[in-house]
Structure formats: structure tokens, C-alpha cells
Enzyme design. Structure first.
Site, PDB file in Angstrom:
ATOM      1  N   ARG A 146       5.367   3.816   1.957  1.00  0.00           N
ATOM      2  CA  ARG A 146       6.219   3.894   0.769  1.00  0.00           C
ATOM      3  C   ARG A 146       6.322   2.548   0.040  1.00  0.00           C
ATOM      4  NH1 ARG A 146       8.172   7.257   4.584  1.00  0.00           N
ATOM      5  NH2 ARG A 146       9.076   5.492   5.678  1.00  0.00           N
ATOM      6  N   THR A 147       6.583   1.484   0.785  1.00  0.00           N
ATOM      7  CA  THR A 147       6.798   0.194   0.123  1.00  0.00           C
ATOM      8  C   THR A 147       5.525  -0.294  -0.563  1.00  0.00           C
ATOM      9  OG1 THR A 147       8.505  -0.415   1.722  1.00  0.00           O
ATOM     10  CG2 THR A 147       7.499  -2.196   0.459  1.00  0.00           C
ATOM     11  N   LYS A 176      -8.891 -14.763  12.583  1.00  0.00           N
ATOM     12  CA  LYS A 176      -9.692 -15.922  12.998  1.00  0.00           C
ATOM     13  C   LYS A 176      -8.839 -17.176  13.163  1.00  0.00           C
ATOM     14  CE  LYS A 176     -12.388 -15.383   9.419  1.00  0.00           C
ATOM     15  NZ  LYS A 176     -13.504 -15.561   8.453  1.00  0.00           N
ATOM     16  N   ARG A 197       4.457  -8.399   3.397  1.00  0.00           N
ATOM     17  CA  ARG A 197       5.183  -7.850   4.549  1.00  0.00           C
ATOM     18  C   ARG A 197       4.621  -8.491   5.806  1.00  0.00           C
ATOM     19  NH1 ARG A 197       6.777  -1.687   5.833  1.00  0.00           N
ATOM     20  NH2 ARG A 197       8.384  -2.347   4.360  1.00  0.00           N
ATOM     21  N   HIS A 225      14.884  -7.144   3.822  1.00  0.00           N
ATOM     22  CA  HIS A 225      14.039  -6.323   2.950  1.00  0.00           C
ATOM     23  C   HIS A 225      14.773  -6.242   1.600  1.00  0.00           C
ATOM     24  CE1 HIS A 225      11.202  -3.579   1.496  1.00  0.00           C
ATOM     25  NE2 HIS A 225      11.140  -2.700   2.493  1.00  0.00           N
TER      26      HIS A 225
END
Length: 309
Positions: A146-147, A176, A197, A225
Site C-alpha cells: 500500500r505505501t 555488497k 522504508r 511512519h
């Protein structure tokens, strides 16, 4: 999210989120890439004027030139502002979105007013092309549906484009050994803003401290958030017609639930709001949130279960 259990229609919530994030993407563009005359309006002449301004500035100063300026310390030193310094997020030159404490009432009013104007934008109109030529990078180290898609939908519906990486910890140079800071320094050359995120709390702040383009925190582990919390407050205002004098329950894992942390910060600014924290003791709301509410004389109550009568 506390609001996900309220029974509000899912479609309504998605529409609210889309328009809020659409306005958000416009708001967070760097100041040197946005017409300083004012916020976007629905008047075609203003839209065209902004388009011309953006195109002129884009041609004169692309990402590589901006990055070169960063290496001389001309931009980064002024880009990040600690949330405790100002609540007037909308007046900052580089509008990072790191945590809810950045926003005061005036900033929220500006964002919500822009979101309401965005609801009038029609597909195919001049206003729907205001971000033509702009690029947003979505850098997600955790799974998201959704985000991530709501951010990408927002900028696409306004004419912009997306550079996207999902599961960045596995399918990017982080695998890496590249640090988050180095990744941000590279990606800022390709995009006008970065939606991040990450699984570590505080990662968005780390990214913002080295980035000359806006960093938007789309969730940092058990931290915050803020964009979801902005949506929640915007939705409450649309549903109730006010942001004062109501009670709200937050249910679930409140210790690690980043959305409720941000939402509690924002709701603490409004009078007559009482918060109920419903969670088992082992995942109760963080003490720092409860201490903040107490210091601001915001009533709250903890319970371990909901009893339906």
C-alpha cells in the site's frame, strides 16, 4: 493503524491517501525546483507558469550539478533541520519528512489545504501534469504494497516518473556492504526526492542528514511512519469535520507499531482528544509517548482488552 479497524470504507481511505500523498509530493520538492510564488492552484495560468519555471530551473541545474554543489558543502550543511528547531515544516527550503514532531498546526493546515485542492484535479488536465519531468525514487528495504504503490500512484497521476527498488537490502548494493548514507548520496543524483522504508529506527534521519533532496520516511522499523499519521489525521478531519473533542482507540502492537507513534504525536496538538491504548502489557505503548502526552496534559488510558456490550 488505529483507523484501519474503524470500519471506514477502504476505498474512501485509499482516495484520501492518494490525494494527500499527491499534495505531499508537490510540497516536498526542493525549493530551487519549485515556483516560490505560492502553492499550486487549479488556475491553468498558474500551472503553466510553474511548469515553465520548473523546466527552466531543471535545464539550468540538473542533479549532477546539484551533487557537485553538495561535495563543496554548499547544500547539505543547511538541508537537514532537527524537528525540535521548527514546527513550520512548510517554510523549510529542503522539506525532509522524518518524524511527526516536525509538524505544527500551521504546517498541517497547509498540507491539508493542498490535499483538498488536489481532490479537484482531473486526469488529463494541465494540473495533472505539474510534475512532468520530476523523478521520485522509492527505496524500500522492507516489503510494502500500500505505501509504496500509493506514493508511486501519486506522482504518476501528476505526470512524474518513478525509480523503484523493492527489497533493497537484498537486491541493491546494500547486499555488497554499501551503507545507507552512500546509497542516498548516489540516488540523489537520479531523483528529485527519495521515499525510504527501512527496518532500523532512525534510518530516515540518517538519510536526511546527508541528502540534498527531500527524504520521505515511509516507515523506519519500530520508529515512525509520519506520512501514514498525516493521512490518519486528514481522514479524521474529513470524517468528523474537526480535530478536537473526540476519543480514539489505538489497538494492537503499540510498542513496535510505528504508525501509532506518529499519530499520537500529531493528535497531542489538539484540544479535547483522549487516547485509549489497547494492547497486551508486553507490547504496550512506549513510555516516551505516554510521557509526552502527560507533559502536554493530553488524557490517555491503557487497557488490555476491549469489551463489547
Amino acid at each position: 493503524s488505529a483507523l484501519r479497524h474503524s470500519g471506514w470504507p477502504a476505498r474512501s481511505g485509499c482516495i484520501c491517501r492518494l490525494y494527500l500523498l499527491s499534495a505531499f509530493v508537490i510540497s516536498v520538492l526542493p525549493c530551487d525546483r519549485v515556483n516560490k510564488a505560492g502553492s499550486m492552484t487549479l488556475a491553468a495560468r498558474n500551472c503553466l507558469a510553474r511548469q515553465a519555471c520548473l523546466q527552466e530551473r531543471h535545464l539550468a541545474r540538473g542533479p549532477l550539478l546539484r551533487r557537485a554543489a553538495n561535495s563543496r558543502g554548499l547544500v547539505i550543511s543547511q538541508a537537514y533541520v532537527e524537528p525540535s528547531v521548527t514546527k513550520n515544516w512548510h517554510t523549510l527550503e529542503c522539506k525532509h519528512v522524518v518524524e511527526a514532531q516536525q509538524f505544527g498546526k500551521e504546517a498541517l493546515n497547509v498540507i491539508f489545504a493542498e490535499a483538498e485542492r488536489m481532490e479537484q484535479v482531473k486526469p488529463g488536465s494541465l494540473e495533472a501534469k505539474v510534475l512532468d519531468g520530476r523523478v521520485m525514487a522509492t527505496l524500500f528495504y522492507e516489503p510494502s504494497t500500500r505505501t509504496r504503490l500509493s506514493f508511486e500512484s501519486a506522482i504518476t497521476r501528476l505526470g512524474g516518473t518513478v525509480l523503484s527498488t523493492e527489497s533493497a537490502g537484498e537486491y541493491s548494493s546494500a547486499a555488497k556492504g554499501e551503507t545507507l548514507e552512500d546509497s542516498i548520496r548516489t540516488i540523489e543524483n537520479y531523483a528529485d526526492c527519495i521515499v525510504l522504508r527501512h527496518f532500523h529506527a532512525g534510518s530516515a534521519k540518517r538519510a536526511a542528514q546527508v541528502s540534498s533532496v527531500p527524504i520521505i520516511n515511509a516507515g523506519d522499523g519500530p520508529g515512525q511512519h509520519p506520512t501514514q499519521a498525516l493521512l490518519d489525521v486528514y481522514s479524521i478531519r474529513k470524517e468528523l469535520g474537526r480535530l478536537t473533542d473526540f476519543k480514539i482507540g489505538m489497538v494492537g502492537d503499540l510498542l513496535n507499531g510505528r504508525t501509532v507513534h506518529s499519530l499520537a504525536y500529531l493528535l497531542s496538538m489538539y484540544e479535547g482528544v483522549k487516547l485509549y491504548f489497547v494492547a497486551p502489557t508486553v507490547v504496550a505503548m512506549k513510555n516516551e509517548i505516554k510521557e509526552l502526552l502527560t507533559s502536554k496534559e493530553v488524557p490517555w488510558e491503557e487497557v488490555s482488552m476491549i469489551i463489547y456490550e
